[in-house]
Design an enzyme around this catalytic site. Sequence first.
Site, PDB file in Angstrom:
ATOM      1  N   ARG A  63       0.761  -1.331  -0.211  1.00 46.85           N
ATOM      2  CA  ARG A  63       0.030  -0.027  -0.021  1.00 46.85           C
ATOM      3  C   ARG A  63       0.778   1.267  -0.152  1.00 46.85           C
ATOM      4  O   ARG A  63       0.575   2.077  -0.764  1.00 46.85           O
ATOM      5  CB  ARG A  63      -0.879  -0.149   1.134  1.00 46.85           C
ATOM      6  CG  ARG A  63      -1.620   1.240   1.365  1.00 46.85           C
ATOM      7  CD  ARG A  63      -2.759   1.036   2.374  1.00 46.85           C
ATOM      8  NE  ARG A  63      -2.368   1.013   3.637  1.00 46.85           N
ATOM      9  CZ  ARG A  63      -3.380   0.585   4.585  1.00 46.85           C
ATOM     10  NH1 ARG A  63      -4.526   0.753   4.418  1.00 46.85           N
ATOM     11  NH2 ARG A  63      -2.640   0.419   5.952  1.00 46.85           N
ATOM     12  N   LYS A 114     -10.011 -16.550  14.817  1.00 47.23           N
ATOM     13  CA  LYS A 114     -11.341 -17.142  15.384  1.00 47.23           C
ATOM     14  C   LYS A 114     -11.048 -17.417  16.990  1.00 47.23           C
ATOM     15  O   LYS A 114      -9.924 -17.755  17.242  1.00 47.23           O
ATOM     16  CB  LYS A 114     -11.572 -18.348  14.621  1.00 47.23           C
ATOM     17  CG  LYS A 114     -12.464 -18.217  13.357  1.00 47.23           C
ATOM     18  CD  LYS A 114     -12.981 -19.729  12.897  1.00 47.23           C
ATOM     19  CE  LYS A 114     -13.676 -19.630  11.732  1.00 47.23           C
ATOM     20  NZ  LYS A 114     -15.002 -18.922  11.788  1.00 47.23           N
ATOM     21  N   GLU A 152      -6.757 -17.059   5.475  1.00 52.04           N
ATOM     22  CA  GLU A 152      -7.676 -16.778   4.499  1.00 52.04           C
ATOM     23  C   GLU A 152      -7.734 -15.084   4.215  1.00 52.04           C
ATOM     24  O   GLU A 152      -7.883 -14.450   5.183  1.00 52.04           O
ATOM     25  CB  GLU A 152      -8.949 -17.382   4.697  1.00 52.04           C
ATOM     26  CG  GLU A 152     -10.165 -16.896   3.659  1.00 52.04           C
ATOM     27  CD  GLU A 152     -11.640 -17.110   4.087  1.00 52.04           C
ATOM     28  OE1 GLU A 152     -12.123 -17.746   3.255  1.00 52.04           O
ATOM     29  OE2 GLU A 152     -12.034 -16.651   5.137  1.00 52.04           O
ATOM     30  N   GLU A 209     -26.148  -7.676   4.457  1.00 54.55           N
ATOM     31  CA  GLU A 209     -26.451  -8.873   4.288  1.00 54.55           C
ATOM     32  C   GLU A 209     -26.122  -9.916   5.667  1.00 54.55           C
ATOM     33  O   GLU A 209     -27.181 -10.613   6.092  1.00 54.55           O
ATOM     34  CB  GLU A 209     -25.775  -9.738   3.360  1.00 54.55           C
ATOM     35  CG  GLU A 209     -26.572 -11.041   2.740  1.00 54.55           C
ATOM     36  CD  GLU A 209     -25.713 -12.256   3.194  1.00 54.55           C
ATOM     37  OE1 GLU A 209     -26.315 -13.350   2.808  1.00 54.55           O
ATOM     38  OE2 GLU A 209     -24.797 -11.985   3.844  1.00 54.55           O
TER      39      GLU A 209
END
Length: 223
Positions: free
Chosen positions: A42, A62, A156, A171
Amino acid sequence: MLESADSTTISDLNALRETVSRFLMRYRFGISEVETKLTILREELNVTAGYNPIESISSRVKTMEGVLEKAARKSIDLDLDAIKNGLSDIAGVRVICSFVSDVYRIMELLTSQDDITVLEVKDYIARPKPNGYRSLHVILEVPVFLSGGPEPVRVEVQFRTIAMDFWASLEHKTYYKYDKQVPQHLIDGLTEAADTAAHLDETMERLHHEVRGYRPPSPDIAI
């Protein structure tokens, strides 16, 4: 109650806590490695390209409760080695880009680095989910250099535009509120909103190119 537990039980609990902490620690380090690489990209592109293609970077590991719940849902043995091999999203990084072209560019620049191993790519931008979800998911391995030597850690990485992320957030909140039993008219509205967001991405990228004087290459013409 811990007050009434014997010393052996307390010792076992402390050992379990330390094992879990060490297990999750590697994923935190894996995230740090990926975030460092993205931050360097960046800052470099901000200088060399004259604009910042990455709007924001966020991450999460998690909880152990979440890990065990997903492992049970996927019928993975509740063993740390089995969980490590069976779950690819314990560590997650989300990269929000300005435009769709930036999504693919940043993904390619990140995954082309020598110490990154790409395990899987799911392109929900080229092939959106039926509900309209769009995002680029990459499962990769990055080496984490511990005192005992390097260890590959799966992370991920999700790449999205601002519009995609806004839609995904709405959503998620909708399905959470209705406990996944969402009325059909809201599902239809979300699908329509996903199409609108995709059109917005296309329009904003076209305007961006016009402002910067970009012209797409002409197709080769056989003579």
